[in-house]
Design an enzyme around this catalytic site. Structure first.
Site, short mmCIF file in Angstrom:
data_model
loop_
_atom_site.label_atom_id
_atom_site.label_comp_id
_atom_site.label_asym_id
_atom_site.label_seq_id
_atom_site.Cartn_x
_atom_site.Cartn_y
_atom_site.Cartn_z
N ASP A 13 0.70 -1.24 0.10
CA ASP A 13 0.00 -0.06 -0.19
C ASP A 13 0.93 1.21 0.27
OD1 ASP A 13 -3.04 1.16 0.07
OD2 ASP A 13 -1.79 1.48 1.86
N GLU A 66 1.81 -0.21 -5.59
CA GLU A 66 1.15 0.41 -5.90
C GLU A 66 1.92 1.58 -5.28
OE1 GLU A 66 -2.67 2.73 -3.68
OE2 GLU A 66 -1.47 2.64 -2.62
C1 NOJ Z 1 -3.99 3.17 -0.79
C2 NOJ Z 1 -5.42 2.04 -0.48
O1 NOJ Z 1 -6.01 1.62 -1.83
C3 NOJ Z 1 -7.52 2.83 0.02
O2 NOJ Z 1 -8.00 1.69 -0.53
C4 NOJ Z 1 -6.05 3.23 0.69
O3 NOJ Z 1 -7.55 4.06 1.34
C5 NOJ Z 1 -5.18 4.42 1.20
N1 NOJ Z 1 -4.56 3.94 0.25
C6 NOJ Z 1 -4.45 3.98 2.28
O4 NOJ Z 1 -4.30 3.50 3.37
#
Ligand code: NOJ
Length: 506
Positions: free
Chosen positions: A197, A254
């Site tokens: 993440d 990500e």
């Molecule tokens: C990316 C995640 O996919 C999202 O759902 C989340 O709110 C943010 N990162 C913060 O962790």
């Protein structure tokens, strides 16, 4: 199988909304285990589980209070072990989310930091700063509003997301060691990989300087809180841990950065294995946009030897059937785009429910909204609840087979006709299309792409081994050659209709 992730189809499970076995309206790990037969029949290679860790659920579980435990609402560590065993028994890999940029404010570290006060080692695990005339810098939260919150003792702490998600300080070796241990914890329990993440966000520029943009941050423009060179050192450490395990463990970043070239840095040979390419998720349904994204991704991932990745929907974005216009046309286009994506070389990520052609619940009652984006934006941004609605497994029941009680979010009218029960075995269904596509894909294992001369400005055609994929983005039918193996809409007189994709034998 060696490097299984290179051409894997990975199915994202949002546990809260997948299947509820204990009737509390919230999906659970047992629900995922119970549906392993469905996932296996669908034909995916791996599942990625969004967070199921201990959490006050201020941000759907991306606010983690204990990185090494299962929240009781989702089950127990034993349920996780049983899920992994059930997946592995069917040859399905399990990827878990890791959320290293921030913890929940309910995490024991944050409570200790509040109790210990300014200047303490406990506060040094986060970004605490003094600031008498206002916040220490001009950074804005991704969720709206300022990125700093002031405490009664006068100090401020940084939160790039909700104020219940304080950012961790990755300059602190204790934080680094803790996450290396957390990787090992899940790898020891059989996880095959991690979805990282906010992979771009862990390291902040020294001194936390002001950002050039004072407005709410864009998703990818350069900034002192994004894509700093220091993050790569972290992923080199992580790679060493992953490589020390057998079984081809992997990680996918990500990484919201400003170019495919920058993204490719996250997947150099000694870093992570994949990075999500979100460009299709943001592209319009047009031949020009798709061609541009595909060419850029294949060119840049190739330079570092990483596989291309593709995503059309996830838990943060409006579902693609709705993005493409909704209704029958939106669904046609979504099916066409999915079939195109599944013919591309590399790895494709599916989001639960797209195989049913689910649409975004845009008219979700405001009173039901739970995404912090809704509140933090002063109700100007509806947030992401509309794509997180519990799955319809059956055509009837209090939550359409999701569980024995209404789900944590209501389901819209129209989900019953899209339920698994309704589509299973129904000719022409979206579920049938995905199953057939994944079956054929396993046989063909798309590996390289050669563009064919376009039959018009609204058509894309490419060969991928023995498979030819043609998509008609336009409004008039186009003639296609070859034996039709699969199509997202029926052909008439050898012509592919508007908003449709066909797979043909080359
Ligand atoms: C990316 C995640 O996919 C999202 O759902 C989340 O709110 C943010 N990162 C913060 O962790």
């Amino acid at each position: 199988m060696s490097q299984w992730w290179r051409d894997a189809v990975i199915y994202q499970v949002y546990p809260r909304s997948f299947a509820d076995t204990n009737g509390d309206g919230i999906g659970d790990l047992a629900g995922i285990r119970d549906r392993m037969g469905y996932l296996s029949q669908l034909g995916i290679d791996a599942i990625w589980l969004s967070p199921f860790y201990t959490s006050p659920m201020k941000d759907g579980g991306y606010d983690v209070a204990d990185f090494r435990d299962v929240d009781p609402m989702f089950g127990t560590l034993a349920d996780f072990d049983a899920l992994v065993a059930a997946a592995h028994a069917k040859g399905i890999k399990v990827i878990v989310d890791i959320v290293p940029n921030h913890s929940s404010s309910d995490h024991a570290w944050f409570s200790a930091a509040l109790a210990a006060g300014p200047g303490s080692p406990e506060r040094a695990r986060y970004h605490f700063r003094d600031g008498t005339d206002g916040p220490p810098n001009n950074w804005q939260s991704y969720f709206g509003g300022g990125a700093w919150r002031r405490l009664p003792d006068g100090q401020w702490y940084l939160h790039m997301f909700d104020d219940s998600q304080p950012d961790l300080n990755w300059d602190n070796p204790e934080v680094r060691d803790y996450f290396l241990g957390t990787l090992r914890f899940w790898l020891d329990r059989g996880a095959d990989g991690f979805r990282v993440d906010v992979a771009h966000g862990l390291v902040k520029a020294p001194g936390l300087p002001d950002a050039e943009e004072e407005a709410a941050p864009s998703e990818s423009a350069p900034a002192p809180y994004r894509d700093q060179d220091g993050v790569h050192e972290i992923y080199r450490d992580w790679r060493r841990v992953l490589d020390s395990y057998d079984g081809d463990r992997m990680a996918v970043a990500e990484a919201w950065v400003d170019s495919p070239e920058h993204r490719s840095r996250y997947v150099r040979a000694d870093e992570l294995h994949q990075a999500f390419n979100f460009d299709l998720l943001q592209a319009g349904f047009s031949a020009t946009d798709f061609r541009k994204v595909i060419d850029a991704e294949l060119a840049t991932s190739g330079t570092v030897g990483a596989p291309a990745t593709w995503v059309l929907s996830n838990h943060d974005r409006k579902r693609h059937a709705t993005r493409y216009g909704g209704g029958a046309v939106g669904l046609d286009r979504a099916r066409a785009a999915s079939l195109l994506m599944l013919a591309l070389p590399g790895s494709s990520y599916l989001y639960q429910g797209e195989e049913l052609g689910l649409f975004e619940y845009e008219d979700l009652p405001d009173s039901a909204r739970q995404d912090p984006v809704w509140e933090r934006s002063g109700h100007t941004d509806p947030g992401r609840d509309g794509c997180r609605v519990p799955l319809p497994w059956k055509a009837t029941g209090p939550s359409l087979g999701f569980g024995s009680a209404p789900g944590w979010l209501p389901q819209p009218a129209g989900f019953a006709e899209l339920s698994v029960e309704t589509q299973d075995g129904t000719p022409g269904s979206t579920l049938g299309l995905y199953r057939a596509a994944l079956r054929l894909r396993r046989r063909h294992r798309p590996a390289t792409l050669t563009w064919n001369p376009p039959a018009g400005p609204d058509v894309l055609s490419f060969a991928n081994g023995a498979l030819t994929c043609v998509t008609n983005f336009g409004t008039t039918p186009v003639a296609v050659d070859g034996e039709v193996l699969l199509s997202s809409r029926p052909l008439a007189d050898g012509r592919l209709p508007a908003n449709a994709t066909a797979w043909l034998s080359a």
